[in-house]
Design an enzyme around this catalytic site. Sequence first.
Site, PDB file in Angstrom:
ATOM      1  N   HIS A  40       0.860  -1.183   0.000  1.00  0.00           N
ATOM      2  CA  HIS A  40       0.000   0.000   0.000  1.00  0.00           C
ATOM      3  C   HIS A  40       0.900   1.237   0.000  1.00  0.00           C
ATOM      4  CE1 HIS A  40      -3.742   2.224   0.819  1.00  0.00           C
ATOM      5  NE2 HIS A  40      -3.002   3.002   1.596  1.00  0.00           N
ATOM      6  N   ASP A  42       1.086   5.395  -0.150  1.00  0.00           N
ATOM      7  CA  ASP A  42       0.321   6.611   0.124  1.00  0.00           C
ATOM      8  C   ASP A  42       0.976   7.831  -0.505  1.00  0.00           C
ATOM      9  OD1 ASP A  42      -1.821   5.674   1.907  1.00  0.00           O
ATOM     10  OD2 ASP A  42      -0.149   5.078   3.204  1.00  0.00           O
ATOM     11  N   MET A  44       0.777  11.773  -1.044  1.00  0.00           N
ATOM     12  CA  MET A  44       0.151  12.957  -0.422  1.00  0.00           C
ATOM     13  C   MET A  44       0.754  14.229  -1.015  1.00  0.00           C
ATOM     14  SD  MET A  44       0.362  11.743   3.517  1.00  0.00           S
ATOM     15  CE  MET A  44      -0.221  10.132   4.045  1.00  0.00           C
ATOM     16  N   HIS A  73      -2.607   4.733  -3.238  1.00  0.00           N
ATOM     17  CA  HIS A  73      -3.683   5.541  -2.641  1.00  0.00           C
ATOM     18  C   HIS A  73      -3.328   7.017  -2.829  1.00  0.00           C
ATOM     19  CE1 HIS A  73      -5.747   6.756   1.447  1.00  0.00           C
ATOM     20  NE2 HIS A  73      -6.342   7.306   0.412  1.00  0.00           N
ATOM     21  N   MET A 144     -11.652   5.210   4.720  1.00  0.00           N
ATOM     22  CA  MET A 144     -10.642   5.798   5.611  1.00  0.00           C
ATOM     23  C   MET A 144     -11.153   5.698   7.050  1.00  0.00           C
ATOM     24  SD  MET A 144      -8.142   6.534   3.734  1.00  0.00           S
ATOM     25  CE  MET A 144      -7.188   7.112   5.140  1.00  0.00           C
ATOM     26  N   GLY A 149      -3.703  11.556   5.848  1.00  0.00           N
ATOM     27  CA  GLY A 149      -2.572  12.477   5.922  1.00  0.00           C
ATOM     28  C   GLY A 149      -1.415  11.971   6.768  1.00  0.00           C
ATOM     29  N   PHE A 150      -1.710  11.097   7.708  1.00  0.00           N
ATOM     30  CA  PHE A 150      -0.660  10.649   8.624  1.00  0.00           C
ATOM     31  C   PHE A 150      -0.876   9.189   9.017  1.00  0.00           C
ATOM     32  CE2 PHE A 150      -1.368  15.158   9.129  1.00  0.00           C
ATOM     33  CZ  PHE A 150      -0.085  15.678   9.016  1.00  0.00           C
ATOM     34  N   GLY A 184      -5.177   2.998  11.298  1.00  0.00           N
ATOM     35  CA  GLY A 184      -5.356   2.498  12.659  1.00  0.00           C
ATOM     36  C   GLY A 184      -5.760   1.036  12.751  1.00  0.00           C
ATOM     37  N   SER A 205       1.632   1.317  10.853  1.00  0.00           N
ATOM     38  CA  SER A 205       2.351   1.277  12.133  1.00  0.00           C
ATOM     39  C   SER A 205       2.254  -0.079  12.818  1.00  0.00           C
ATOM     40  CB  SER A 205       1.775   2.319  13.090  1.00  0.00           C
ATOM     41  OG  SER A 205       1.593   3.522  12.423  1.00  0.00           O
TER      42      SER A 205
HETATM   43  C1  DX5 Z   1      -3.222   7.653   6.064  1.00  0.00           C
HETATM   44  C2  DX5 Z   1      -2.770   6.627   5.060  1.00  0.00           C
HETATM   45  C3  DX5 Z   1      -2.632   5.264   5.608  1.00  0.00           C
HETATM   46  C4  DX5 Z   1      -1.549   5.140   6.661  1.00  0.00           C
HETATM   47  C5  DX5 Z   1      -1.981   4.053   7.579  1.00  0.00           C
HETATM   48  O1  DX5 Z   1      -3.512   8.846   5.418  1.00  0.00           O
HETATM   49  O2  DX5 Z   1      -3.699   6.556   4.002  1.00  0.00           O
HETATM   50  O3  DX5 Z   1      -2.442   4.300   4.590  1.00  0.00           O
HETATM   51  O4  DX5 Z   1      -0.298   4.827   6.127  1.00  0.00           O
HETATM   52  O5  DX5 Z   1      -1.101   4.017   8.632  1.00  0.00           O
HETATM   53  P1  DX5 Z   1      -1.479   3.337  10.018  1.00  0.00           P
HETATM   54  O6  DX5 Z   1      -1.744   1.886   9.733  1.00  0.00           O
HETATM   55  O7  DX5 Z   1      -0.273   3.583  10.840  1.00  0.00           O
HETATM   56  O8  DX5 Z   1      -2.720   4.033  10.532  1.00  0.00           O
HETATM   57 ZN    ZN Z   2      -3.545   4.813   2.547  1.00  0.00          ZN
END
Ligand code: DX5
Ligand code: ZN
Length: 231
Positions: A40, A42, A44, A73, A144, A149-150, A184, A205
């Site tokens: 996956h 990300d 941004m 994504h 989501m 974003g994080f 999460g 994470s």
């Molecule tokens: C958040 C991202 C997620 C993020 C998930 O904006 O789209 O893909 O990397 O990270 P965790 O699993 O740490 O929430």
């Molecule tokens: Zn993502």
Amino acid sequence: MPSNKKNMAHLIAPSILAADFANLQRDITMVNQSQADWFHLDVMDGRFVPNISFGMPVIEAIKKHAQKPLDVHLMIVEPEKYLTDFKQAGADVLTVHYEVCAHLHRTLQAIRALGMKAGVALNPHTPVGLLADVITDIDLVCLMSVNPGFGGQKFIAHTLHKVTQLRHLIDKTKSKALIEIDGGVGLNNAQTLIEAGADVLVAGSSVFASANPTQTIEQLKQLKPVALYQD
Ligand code: DX5
Ligand code: ZN
């Protein structure tokens, strides 16, 4: 109502955002050798979301080593401008956000025409029902479960209701869309999510910050729903 996901095992998509960027090849090899199904990635832009991550050169570099599909994504405005670039960089699944697509149907058609799977991501506040008229044109819906974003944020519990609603919409319309949960996700909630009908679990994470990422992926993969969607 019979669910079309009955015999499908859920997929695990480790989020590279949580990897060690100075040791990216090592972490890619770990994912290659694990029971994970997808990478996956990300993207941004600092506009749609208040953070900037990485773009095409990093995706291209990952593609050279990855032995599993790239699930990209896009957390960017005007994603329709870059569909060909992401295809060329190596995306297999390309997900755009509902909130930035004025012509979502057109964008989904364009993604499929380029030979990629077309995904739509919904922010936590965006209702699942807004996809009713386009659900059969979607290969993946990314719910989501944090504000995008994080990495490392807390799972928003309301997402569970959205999984159930989306499962019903998909089954009712005989759509083949997969339900992906992003944000999460970890061993504390993965079981509940797959029992509610999730097909793909993104885990950043919870995988990369664990003492043994390979084992955490295996544990996530081996979960079995005890009551898989009743008729
Ligand atoms: C958040 C991202 C997620 C993020 C998930 O904006 O789209 O893909 O990397 O990270 P965790 O699993 O740490 O929430
Ligand atoms: Zn993502």
